[in-house]
Write an enzyme that holds these catalytic residues in place. Structure first.
Site, short mmCIF file in Angstrom:
data_model
loop_
_atom_site.label_atom_id
_atom_site.label_comp_id
_atom_site.label_asym_id
_atom_site.label_seq_id
_atom_site.Cartn_x
_atom_site.Cartn_y
_atom_site.Cartn_z
N LEU A 18 47.52 38.62 34.95
CA LEU A 18 48.62 39.11 35.48
C LEU A 18 48.18 39.62 36.66
O LEU A 18 49.22 40.06 37.45
CB LEU A 18 49.10 40.17 34.58
CG LEU A 18 49.53 39.81 33.26
CD1 LEU A 18 50.13 40.83 32.50
CD2 LEU A 18 51.03 38.91 33.43
N ARG A 19 46.87 39.28 37.25
CA ARG A 19 46.55 40.03 38.63
C ARG A 19 47.58 39.24 39.65
O ARG A 19 47.81 39.80 40.66
CB ARG A 19 45.36 39.80 38.74
CG ARG A 19 44.49 40.33 40.12
CD ARG A 19 43.01 40.50 40.33
NE ARG A 19 42.52 41.34 39.21
CZ ARG A 19 41.80 41.12 38.18
NH1 ARG A 19 41.38 39.83 38.08
NH2 ARG A 19 41.34 42.06 37.42
N GLY A 20 47.67 38.06 39.54
CA GLY A 20 48.46 37.24 40.61
C GLY A 20 49.87 37.82 40.74
O GLY A 20 50.38 37.94 41.99
#
Length: 418
Positions: free
Chosen positions: A356-358
């Protein structure tokens, strides 16, 4: 005698001449070498001996350390830096750098491109635009007096005791991490001087401590040794640096904007480290002939007279610096609609982006772009501008795919946002 000691005759100072060979007074000659006192020659005339007795005593007294520090500071401040506003083209790279200065939690930027495209010059020119931050005076970790997550252990203990902390305003640090740096220099190690003089184990902070709340720049990051890559991964993941050295165990904050640059022809970056960069900027060689001529002429002007060249861009630099300061202060007021958040996550899901970093980086970068442009609401255009830089390096590599990853992201963005 002067020539034997390496001192010129003009650098020897004498007391008044002896009245007679039998006099009991003495003469001292002091020889000054470059930067320190080399030695002293003392003449002691005595009876029943040769006319003069000469003894040489090595003094080796250094020049006052404060004066040396002033000279060093003046030399450092005299080193000219190419103005950020004078960089021609490379808008994608410049935008990524500015957004990271506005919101450091974006996570840094990786700049990949051809040789001689101004990657290092652009990054180092950013130092003039960096805003000031409040730090605890005398703290080696640039501790934030208001944020416990950015405080060193000693500062946190003082806060818990209710002590008043002396604070100062200072510019954000930019620390260069050389490829040949040792792990001890990066992480920190035992303070040998205190160990020898005082007999105590003390910690000497390294580059990660200096880079806390600042910028850590690694040129040719794809050539960095694996053991240093592991250190950066650990610190970037946790925001803390833990050092275990010779019976000393210490942890200190290491929250920095990680900026790297490199040439893809010299090797790929490890996927674990590549994912730690919030944004990825692709830099290409300028093909327009007139633009290339302008770049060459601007660089020639800077090399011939750096001071005059910097003064010609001073107004633009100040304007850009004020714009960054205003954007940082207004960032918390910028809002992003729920509908845009859902579409951003849908793009990431359909591109099969791991983790979920993007999603988080796109939201932060879009808000920073809106703040930079003086708005308090994120638009779809803001998302469209930043989303290729946030996801390009997160897509899974397909060896048979010839299309640039950024183009794939842009196509998916238009498909979802329609």
């Amino acid at each position: 005698m002067a020539s034997l000691l390496g001192a010129s005759p003009s650098s020897i100072f004498t007391c008044p001449r002896l009245s007679s060979p039998s006099s009991t007074s003495s003469i001292s000659l002091v020889c000054f070498g470059p930067g320190k006192i080399c030695g002293r020659i003392q003449f002691n005339p005595k009876k029943n001996r040769s006319r003069y007795h000469v003894s040489v005593m090595n003094v080796a007294t250094e020049i006052n350390s404060i004066e040396q520090g002033k000279k060093f500071d003046s030399n450092e401040s005299a080193r000219p830096v190419y103005p950020f506003a004078a960089i021609v083209g490379q808008d994608e790279m410049k935008l990524c750098l500015l957004l990271n200065v506005i919101d450091p939690k974006i996570g840094g930027v990786m700049i990949m491109g051809d040789r001689g495209t101004g990657k290092s010059t652009t990054v180092r020119s950013l130092v003039d635009l960096l805003p000031e931050i409040t730090v605890v005076a005398g703290d080696p970790y640039n501790s934030d007096p208001r944020d416990p997550e950015c405080m060193g252990k000693e500062v946190r203990e003082k806060v818990q005791k209710g002590e008043q902390l002396p604070v100062i305003e200072t510019k954000i640090n930019m620390v260069d991490l050389p490829l040949g740096a040792t792990e001890d220099r990066v992480c920190g190690t035992i303070d040998i001087e205190k160990a020898l003089t005082e007999g105590v184990k003390a910690f000497e902070p390294g580059l990660l401590a200096k880079a806390n709340r600042g910028i850590l720049y690694v040129d040719e990051v794809n050539l960095l040794d694996d053991h240093l890559v592991d250190v950066l991964l650990d610190s970037a993941a946790s925001g803390w640096n833990t050092v275990e050295r010779e019976g000393i165990s210490i942890s200190h904050p290491a929250r920095f904007i990680l900026i790297g640059s490199g040439n893809p022809e010299e090797g790929e970056l490890r996927p674990q480290l590549l994912d730690r960069f919030g944004m990825h900027a692709q830099v290409g060689t300028v093909r327009d002939a007139e633009l290339r001529v302008k770049i060459v002429e601007e660089r020639a002007r800077f090399d011939s007279n750096p001071k005059e060249f910097r003064e010609s861009y001073q107004a633009e630099q100040l304007k850009l610096q004020e714009q960054i300061t205003t954007a940082r202060s207004n960032l918390s007021a910028v809002q992003i609609d729920q509908d845009l958040k859902v579409k951003i996550s849908k793009v990431c899901a359909e591109l099969d982006v791991d983790g979920l970093r993007g999603d988080m980086v796109i939201n932060r970068a879009a808000r920073a772009l809106a703040a930079l442009q003086g708005r308090d609401q994120v638009t779809a255009e803001d998302v469209g501008i930043v989303i290729p830089n946030c996801l390009r390096h997160r897509l899974r590599k397909d060896p048979l795919e010839s299309m640039d990853s950024g183009i794939l992201v842009t196509e998916k963005f238009y498909e979802v946002f329609s």
